[in-house]
Design a protein around this motif. Sequence first.
Motif, short mmCIF file in Angstrom:
data_model
loop_
_atom_site.label_atom_id
_atom_site.label_comp_id
_atom_site.label_asym_id
_atom_site.label_seq_id
_atom_site.Cartn_x
_atom_site.Cartn_y
_atom_site.Cartn_z
N ASP A 159 19.09 10.93 -18.87
CA ASP A 159 18.14 9.98 -19.07
C ASP A 159 16.78 10.94 -18.57
O ASP A 159 15.60 10.80 -19.14
CB ASP A 159 17.72 8.81 -17.42
N ALA A 174 13.50 11.28 -22.09
CA ALA A 174 12.06 11.32 -21.30
C ALA A 174 11.46 12.54 -22.19
O ALA A 174 10.44 12.28 -21.86
CB ALA A 174 11.72 10.77 -19.83
N ASP A 196 7.12 3.30 -20.71
CA ASP A 196 6.58 2.64 -20.18
C ASP A 196 6.84 3.06 -18.65
O ASP A 196 7.42 3.07 -18.48
CB ASP A 196 6.58 1.11 -20.61
N THR A 251 7.03 0.94 -16.68
CA THR A 251 8.53 0.50 -15.63
C THR A 251 9.84 1.43 -15.52
O THR A 251 10.62 1.53 -15.00
CB THR A 251 9.18 -0.81 -15.98
N GLU A 252 10.20 1.77 -16.74
CA GLU A 252 11.04 3.24 -17.21
C GLU A 252 10.75 4.55 -16.68
O GLU A 252 11.27 5.19 -15.93
CB GLU A 252 11.08 3.19 -18.53
N LEU A 300 11.69 3.86 -12.89
CA LEU A 300 13.40 3.51 -12.26
C LEU A 300 12.69 4.77 -12.67
O LEU A 300 13.61 5.54 -11.79
CB LEU A 300 13.35 2.81 -13.91
N LEU A 301 12.74 6.17 -13.32
CA LEU A 301 13.48 7.38 -13.54
C LEU A 301 12.60 8.47 -12.32
O LEU A 301 13.39 8.82 -11.96
CB LEU A 301 12.69 8.28 -14.79
N MET A 350 11.15 6.92 -23.52
CA MET A 350 11.10 5.81 -22.90
C MET A 350 9.20 6.28 -22.93
O MET A 350 9.04 6.97 -23.26
CB MET A 350 11.53 7.08 -21.73
#
Length: 178
Positions: free
Chosen positions: A50, A54, A3, A5-6, A9-10, A1
Amino acid sequence: MGDETEISLLATRVRAAALLTGSFVLRSGKTSTEYFDKYRFEAEPALLADIVAAMVPLVPARAELLAGLELGGVPLATLLSARTGLPARFVRKKAKEYGTRQIAEGGDFAGKHVVLIEDVVTSGGAVLDATKVLREQGATVQHVVCVIDRQEGGAQRLADLGLTLHPALTRAQLDAVA
């Protein structure tokens, strides 16, 4: 993880799961109109997995032990341990009054490079307390990995003690997805 965008989202998922509004007294003594209830994101298995994913790349290469701070850092350190293969340890807020009567649990810390694992950092008070205890036990403590840096001075307070804060998310990132 990693970028944008990720991370966005997180941040969106963490914010949706854990942001409470109202009037809350933080550990630092400050009052806040928002509170990130870490138990809400730590209680959701998919989200917790998730979050830990990260955090994995934030663990410094020299780490030998992960020390989860009571209570929110414990599940994070446990899952990070499983993901990284690094042994986990646990640091209480105060020594228990029975059994081993220890403040730091899970094995020896002496001579080890220990990374503290915390959920939310505001003032950094709990991290500073744990650092003092572990350094007294002979550990090298230079890094802290957390889920959320509220960006309210904690990182600077930690830096003043020679600690580098590595957050998976910052308050600015959480606010950006509001």
